[in-house]
Design an enzyme around this catalytic site. Structure first.
Site, PDB file in Angstrom:
ATOM      1  N   GLY A 254       0.872  -1.049   0.155  1.00 28.68           N
ATOM      2  CA  GLY A 254       0.037   0.014   0.331  1.00 28.68           C
ATOM      3  C   GLY A 254       0.975   1.161  -0.042  1.00 28.68           C
ATOM      4  O   GLY A 254       1.696   1.210   0.945  1.00 28.68           O
ATOM      5  N   GLY A 255       0.632   2.171  -0.891  1.00 23.68           N
ATOM      6  CA  GLY A 255       1.505   3.251  -1.089  1.00 23.68           C
ATOM      7  C   GLY A 255       0.723   4.449  -0.814  1.00 23.68           C
ATOM      8  O   GLY A 255       1.068   5.701  -1.350  1.00 23.68           O
TER       9      GLY A 255
ATOM     10  N   GLY B  22      -1.170   7.006   2.367  1.00 22.99           N
ATOM     11  CA  GLY B  22      -0.459   7.946   3.347  1.00 22.99           C
ATOM     12  C   GLY B  22       0.314   7.381   4.545  1.00 22.99           C
ATOM     13  O   GLY B  22       1.731   7.311   4.832  1.00 22.99           O
TER      14      GLY B  22
ATOM     15  N   HIS C  94      -5.977   6.534  -2.101  1.00 19.85           N
ATOM     16  CA  HIS C  94      -7.250   7.178  -1.980  1.00 19.85           C
ATOM     17  C   HIS C  94      -7.073   8.198  -0.837  1.00 19.85           C
ATOM     18  O   HIS C  94      -8.059   9.190  -0.343  1.00 19.85           O
ATOM     19  CB  HIS C  94      -8.586   6.226  -1.546  1.00 19.85           C
TER      20      HIS C  94
ATOM     21  N   GLU D 276     -10.209  15.617   2.368  1.00 19.00           N
ATOM     22  CA  GLU D 276     -10.384  17.061   2.409  1.00 19.00           C
ATOM     23  C   GLU D 276     -10.222  18.085   3.460  1.00 19.00           C
ATOM     24  O   GLU D 276      -9.274  19.021   3.347  1.00 19.00           O
ATOM     25  CB  GLU D 276     -11.878  17.421   1.748  1.00 19.00           C
TER      26      GLU D 276
ATOM     27  N   PHE E 212     -13.702  21.604  13.842  1.00 22.82           N
ATOM     28  CA  PHE E 212     -14.073  20.515  12.961  1.00 22.82           C
ATOM     29  C   PHE E 212     -15.208  19.610  13.802  1.00 22.82           C
ATOM     30  O   PHE E 212     -15.083  19.841  15.215  1.00 22.82           O
ATOM     31  CB  PHE E 212     -12.952  19.500  12.656  1.00 22.82           C
TER      32      PHE E 212
ATOM     33  N   GLN F   4     -18.461   4.187   9.309  1.00 16.41           N
ATOM     34  CA  GLN F   4     -18.933   5.584   9.548  1.00 16.41           C
ATOM     35  C   GLN F   4     -19.595   6.106   8.244  1.00 16.41           C
ATOM     36  O   GLN F   4     -19.226   5.959   7.187  1.00 16.41           O
ATOM     37  CB  GLN F   4     -17.579   6.637   9.720  1.00 16.41           C
TER      38      GLN F   4
ATOM     39  N   HIS G 148     -20.505   9.364   6.636  1.00 16.00           N
ATOM     40  CA  HIS G 148     -20.274  10.902   6.436  1.00 16.00           C
ATOM     41  C   HIS G 148     -21.768  11.435   6.198  1.00 16.00           C
ATOM     42  O   HIS G 148     -22.423  11.105   5.229  1.00 16.00           O
ATOM     43  CB  HIS G 148     -19.439  11.138   5.531  1.00 16.00           C
TER      44      HIS G 148
ATOM     45  N   LEU H  42     -17.594  13.197  -1.591  1.00 18.44           N
ATOM     46  CA  LEU H  42     -17.603  13.827  -0.457  1.00 18.44           C
ATOM     47  C   LEU H  42     -17.328  15.249  -0.343  1.00 18.44           C
ATOM     48  O   LEU H  42     -16.809  15.928  -1.150  1.00 18.44           O
ATOM     49  CB  LEU H  42     -16.397  13.185   0.302  1.00 18.44           C
TER      50      LEU H  42
ATOM     51  N   GLU I 102     -16.489  17.995   5.654  1.00 18.12           N
ATOM     52  CA  GLU I 102     -16.927  18.507   6.996  1.00 18.12           C
ATOM     53  C   GLU I 102     -16.425  19.922   7.368  1.00 18.12           C
ATOM     54  O   GLU I 102     -16.965  20.704   8.071  1.00 18.12           O
ATOM     55  CB  GLU I 102     -16.523  17.575   7.997  1.00 18.12           C
TER      56      GLU I 102
ATOM     57  N   ARG J 100     -19.929  12.775  13.300  1.00 11.37           N
ATOM     58  CA  ARG J 100     -20.651  12.239  12.182  1.00 11.37           C
ATOM     59  C   ARG J 100     -21.873  11.214  12.297  1.00 11.37           C
ATOM     60  O   ARG J 100     -22.857  10.984  11.671  1.00 11.37           O
ATOM     61  CB  ARG J 100     -19.675  11.627  11.315  1.00 11.37           C
TER      62      ARG J 100
ATOM     63  N   HIS K 110     -18.061   6.082   4.462  1.00 11.80           N
ATOM     64  CA  HIS K 110     -17.085   6.980   4.364  1.00 11.80           C
ATOM     65  C   HIS K 110     -15.818   6.338   5.013  1.00 11.80           C
ATOM     66  O   HIS K 110     -14.734   6.314   4.262  1.00 11.80           O
ATOM     67  CB  HIS K 110     -17.320   8.307   5.110  1.00 11.80           C
TER      68      HIS K 110
ATOM     69  N   ARG L 208     -15.277   7.670  14.568  1.00 13.78           N
ATOM     70  CA  ARG L 208     -13.943   8.393  14.280  1.00 13.78           C
ATOM     71  C   ARG L 208     -14.617   9.811  14.185  1.00 13.78           C
ATOM     72  O   ARG L 208     -15.472  10.272  13.622  1.00 13.78           O
ATOM     73  CB  ARG L 208     -13.228   8.014  13.308  1.00 13.78           C
TER      74      ARG L 208
ATOM     75  N   SER M 195      -8.076  10.966  11.213  1.00 11.53           N
ATOM     76  CA  SER M 195      -7.540   9.601  10.259  1.00 11.53           C
ATOM     77  C   SER M 195      -6.487  10.193   9.485  1.00 11.53           C
ATOM     78  O   SER M 195      -5.396   9.201   9.510  1.00 11.53           O
ATOM     79  CB  SER M 195      -8.920   9.240   9.371  1.00 11.53           C
ATOM     80  N   LEU M 196      -6.195  11.390   9.222  1.00 17.37           N
ATOM     81  CA  LEU M 196      -5.045  11.792   8.517  1.00 17.37           C
ATOM     82  C   LEU M 196      -3.755  11.625   9.427  1.00 17.37           C
ATOM     83  O   LEU M 196      -2.855  11.405   9.317  1.00 17.37           O
ATOM     84  CB  LEU M 196      -5.089  13.295   7.644  1.00 17.37           C
TER      85      LEU M 196
END
Lengths: 583, 245, 136
Positions: A10-11, A13, A43, A48, A115, A229, A231, A241, A244, A289, A357, A392, A397-398
């Site tokens: 997996g490439g 983040g 992905h 965003e 947020f 989740q 969204h 998307l 938020e 959410r 989401h 979450r 998540s980022l």
């Protein structure tokens, strides 16, 4: 057969962050970065709104931890959350040093925005393309390290286990169809979520739960899979998307009467949009959410949503922000709405509805990203540490993929240093077996009556009707039965493409195979959890039941249907309490 | 339901020497993009058609194709804009074709790598000292060039790249400029060694199509012209004021 | 990570299409580009003419007069009219592109493209006027 010290699958983040962590911490180790696409297509690119980390003096790590834990309805492991909030700021600054174009204050400091579910402004952002910039920054930074070898468009089909530890992966090199083994002393899975098991999702076509299913098949449990989740704001039809951040900047949600319906669902009292205290944190549109998506369903049942060609919608109104602010802070929202629903949000409200989401659940790991299988690590959405609990918070998540991507990378590096090189003879044998399996079951398969697209659609429909926002015993049982039947029919697949060069029918079949496993884990985990918590809402068990279910679900691969077991939740300083928003 | 015809480029290297076109009839939904139509073909009509795609929201950069001769993201090109058809769908121009609509992009990946698209610094700032300061104006100096999604439409639209494949090309040069113009970066001189060569900016004859087709308004043509000015100024400076370095 | 394909053992059979000589006739933008490039020939011709004029001048009054006579011939007039049109096209397209190369700032705001192009046009008019004043 190429052999490396560490193989990252997996490439996106998490995978890139892990690779860089290894390259920096252990330059002598040699990393293979295997991706079924090119890394910058992953992905992560579609995220965003932003990434949360405490940076301001008025904030504190404890605030971030409490928000995360209550947002997750007390199912998060608190020890892990403490690690997460503590390491988050340094990760974000590191990313800044690598060139991420964070949005700034006039004095040059990094800007933060409010947020959902967060008590204070702590979400770092790069306008409304944070995931895109984060991914490209990580990808471009990874290019400077000579000890990372890319295996782009290599589709991993299986994890290889020898002598009780994970020692590599079997791959199909898509451009040639060549099946090979990539060996390593340790393997890290960073393959993302599986949004594509549902019909209506923000997730791209590549998010098919490959890593989750592969770990599951070698005996590693999938944890808390019932928590998926929705969204609250996706575009009808496509599921694209709408971030938020549009509500963080002050956007509001209204029903068919122009009424801010969230006030009817214990999310606080609305302030006028012209009030300078609007938007109030942890209230109304800045609630979590799960609660917002659930409110939509209730509103729909009351007949107060707006009918549309792709189902009912409500309106997300950001007109009062004005064109200048929209163009500066939410340009992508404007671009997407204009292009895909032909609505310019400067002048008209955006039609939105809840859309699948994110997976809170995933491969069971500890805070180092280690799984129960020695040598196998996981990070990012495919993993479940668990810091997100039953729901979450947006922008966690980022940050999670940075913190735990780096931790998994370092832990795998330490493991690789202490263990002997892979047993190439054994792996080679397994590789040949895998090649034969792929040929027999797919490439050379003749006959069959079932189309991939048909089975896939039936799986998605079963998941939506049985394991959607609100669930019941009967609905979940029906979904489990439907999935079992689909699993049998999968053996009767009809395939047209016999070629080796870039055979996307083959990969679609393999992805469906993976998705069926993930879907089963979700449905069975949800069936077994007879309570309502966070994103898992059982109409037949509407209350949270801490006595029976303050624990993580573990789904083990076990022949015809998964075996469900449970694991304790780590509670350190914040005993379970009521989730309160807007009061 | 009204239908529209897609004439799709097919190339199956294991079966044929030269490409052919295959026509598929697809429903003309008003909110369908070309990519939806291709997915319909793959799911319902012909499982052997191959193409790349993922996010379907114009940000992953996978699904660039030639549609009626223009380089576009197929997830952002609506069927209704091509009424009454037929719509000709081909792989991105100027790249070798692997199969059907899938091109080979090793050359592009290698070129991205050559321009050193990362922050180059003599001394790294320790993380404990916090972030580098960067005003919103300094951010805007390079931000437009940071919007590139690597979709390669600019390479498909660039006749110079078609004629001289060694040209580093629009996206890679724009990316180099993205870092050159970032106040955190000190790699300008190192990148000049690559950008100022014959394969670099001086290949560009300013056709300007790269900026026209760019789906993210990056303006690589502008980046290249600006670099030509910068590179020329640097050259004269080094000749006239050799002690200034 | 260096993105050079080091690991491929079995190269696929790629289809490569070569650019035809007349690749530029299918698109307006390409025709426009080729026209801009071709009009530069006339810029070069004017330079050659200037060199010839200087040579004629150095060869004495007779040669200079003969050269001026040739310039006044109908053929030369037609050629000059054509060349003038080409040069106008070349200059206009050139000045329109100038903002691409020239990014200027006044204080914190970037000078807009129209202003950069406008300044170029203004300079063009001024220089032409000065020359006209000297010559006429």
């Amino acid at each position: 057969m190429p052999a490396h010290d560490i193989v990252i699958v997996g490439g996106g983040g998490a995978g890139l962050r892990a690779a860089i962590a290894i390259a920096e911490a252990a330059p002598s180790l040699d990393v293979a970065l295997v991706s079924k696409v090119y890394p910058m297509r992953s992905h992560t690119v579609a995220a965003e709104g932003g990434a949360a980390a405490v940076i301001r003096d008025n904030d504190s790590l404890d605030h971030h931890a409490v928000d995360t834990i209550s947002g997750g309805d007390w199912l998060a492991d608190q020890a892990a959350v403490e690690v997460f909030v503590q390491e988050a700021p340094a990760e974000m600054i590191r990313l800044e040093h690598w060139g991420c174009p964070w949005s700034r204050e006039p004095d040059g400091r990094v800007a933060v925005r409010p947020f959902g579910g967060m008590k204070l402004e702590r979400t770092w952002f790069a306008a409304d393309k944070t995931g895109f910039h984060l991914l490209h920054t990580l990808f471009q930074t990874s290019l400077k390290y000579g000890n990372i070898t890319p295996y782009d468009e290599s589709f991993v089909t299986r994890l290889l286990v020898a002598d009780g530890r994970c020692q590599g992966v079997a791959t199909i090199e898509l451009q040639t169809g060549h099946v090979d083994v990539i060996a390593g002393r340790a393997v890290i899975l960073c393959t993302g979520g599986a949004g594509r098991v549902f019909p209506f999702t923000t997730n791209g076509a590549i998010k098919t739960g490959d890593g989750m299913a592969m770990a599951y098949r070698v005996g590693v449990p999938l944890k808390d899979m019932e928590f998926v989740q929705y969204h609250p704001t996706g575009l009808p039809g496509t599921g694209i998307l709408i971030t938020e951040a549009s509500r963080g900047e002050g956007g509001i949600l209204v029903n068919r009467d122009g009424y801010r319906y969230l006030q009817d669902y214990d999310l606080g009292t609305p302030l006028d949009v012209s009030d300078e205290r609007h938007p109030v944190k942890k209230s109304m549109e800045l609630g979590p959410r799960d609660r917002l998506s659930q409110a939509f369903v209730k509103e729909q049942q009351k007949g107060r949503t707006i009918p549309g060609p792709y189902g009912d919608v409500v309106h997300l109104d950001i007109r009062h922000l004005g064109q200048a602010r929209i163009d500066k802070k939410l340009p992508f929202v404007r671009e997407l709405a204009t292009k895909y629903v032909n609505i310019d949000p400067v002048y008209e409200p955006i039609p939105v509805r809840p859309v699948l989401h994110y997976f809170m659940g995933g491969i069971d790991t500890d805070v180092e990203g280690a799984t129960v299988l020695p040598g196998l690590y996981a990070a990012g959405e495919c993993a479940c540490v668990n810091i997100n609990g039953a729901n979450r918070l947006g922008s966690n998540s980022l940050t999670e993929l940075l913190v735990f991507g780096a931790r998994a990378g370092k832990a795998a590096a330490a493991f690789a240093r202490e263990h002997p090189p892979p047993d190439l003879a054994q792996l080679d044998k397994q590789g040949v077996e895998e090649q034969h399996r792929l040929a027999r079951r797919f490439i050379q398969k003749t006959g069959g009556h079932e189309r991939i697209a048909g089975l896939r659609q039936e799986m998605r429909d079963a998941m939506e009707s049985g394991a959607g926002i609100y669930r019941t015993e009967a609905g979940l049982q029906a979904a489990c039965d439907a999935l079992a039947a689909l699993r049998e029919r999968f053996a009767d697949l009809q395939l047209d493409d016999r070629s080796l060069t870039f055979n996307t029918e083959l990969t679609a079949a393999l992805e469906l195979d993976f998705m069926l496993d993930v879907a089963e884990a979700i449905a069975h985990s949800a069936l077994a959890r007879r309570e309502s918590r966070g994103s898992h809402q059982r109409e037949d068990h509407p209350e949270r039941d801490d006595d029976a279910y303050l624990k993580h679900t573990l789904a083990f691969c076990n022949g015809a249907m998964p075996r469900i077991d449970y694991q304790e939740v780590s509670i350190t300083r914040w005993p379970p309490a009521e989730r309160v928003y807007g009061r | 339901m009204e239908k529209i015809a897609l004439e799709v480029f097919r190339y199956r290297p294991e079966e044929e020497q030269t490409p052919t076109f295959q026509t598929y009839e697809v429903p003309l939904h008003k909110d369908w993009v070309i990519l939806d139509a291709l997915n319909y073909v793959k799911d319902e009509l012909d499982g052997t058609l191959s193409f790349r795609h993922s996010c379907r929201m114009g940000v992953c950069g996978s699904c660039g194709m030639m549609v009626n001769g223009d380089a576009v993201l197929s997830c952002a090109a609506f069927l209704t804009d091509y009424r009454p058809g037929p719509i000709r769908v081909e792989p991105l121009a100027n790249f070798p074709v692997l199969r059907d609509l899938v091109i080979e992009m090793n050359d592009f990946m290698a070129k991205l790598n050559r321009v050193m698209p990362w922050v180059v610094r003599e001394q790294e700032k320790p993380v404990e000292e916090g972030e580098y300061l960067q005003t919103p104006e300094e951010l805007m100096d390079y931000k437009p060039y940071a919007m590139c999604i690597n979709c390669m439409l600019c390479y498909a639209a660039c006749p110079v790249y078609g004629l001289e494949p060694e040209f580093i090309g629009p996206a890679a040069i724009a990316l180099a400029q993205r870092y050159n113009l970032d106040n955190r970066d000190e790699g300008n001189a190192a990148r000049m060694e690559i950008l100022s060569t014959d394969e670099g900016v001086w290949q560009c004859t300013l056709v300007g199509e790269c900026s026209t087709v760019c789906p993210k308004a990056v303006d690589p043509a502008g980046a290249i012209q600006r670099y030509k000015v910068a590179s020329t100024t640097a050259w004269w400076k080094s000749k006239l004021l050799p002690w200034s370095r | 990570m260096s993105h050079y394909p080091r690991y491929r053992q079995f190269y696929p059979k790629l289809y490569r299409k070569r650019m035809p000589i007349f690749w530029w006739v299918h698109k307006r933008a390409h025709i426009h580009f080729i026209a801009r490039e071709l009009t530069s020939v006339f810029v070069a011709l004017f330079a050659v003419e200037l060199v010839l004029l200087v040579r004629a001048l150095s060869e004495g009054p007779a040669a200079y007069a003969a050269f001026l006579d040739w310039l006044a011939s109908p053929l030369a007039l037609v050629l000059h009219a054509l060349a003038f049109a080409m040069l106008i096209f070349h200059s206009v397209t050139w000045f329109n592109l100038a903002p691409k190369a020239l990014v200027m700032r006044v204080g914190k705001t970037r000078v807009p493209a129209w202003a950069v192009a406008g300044a170029n046009y203004a300079a063009w008019v001024v220089v032409s006027a000065v020359l006209a004043w000297i010559i006429l």
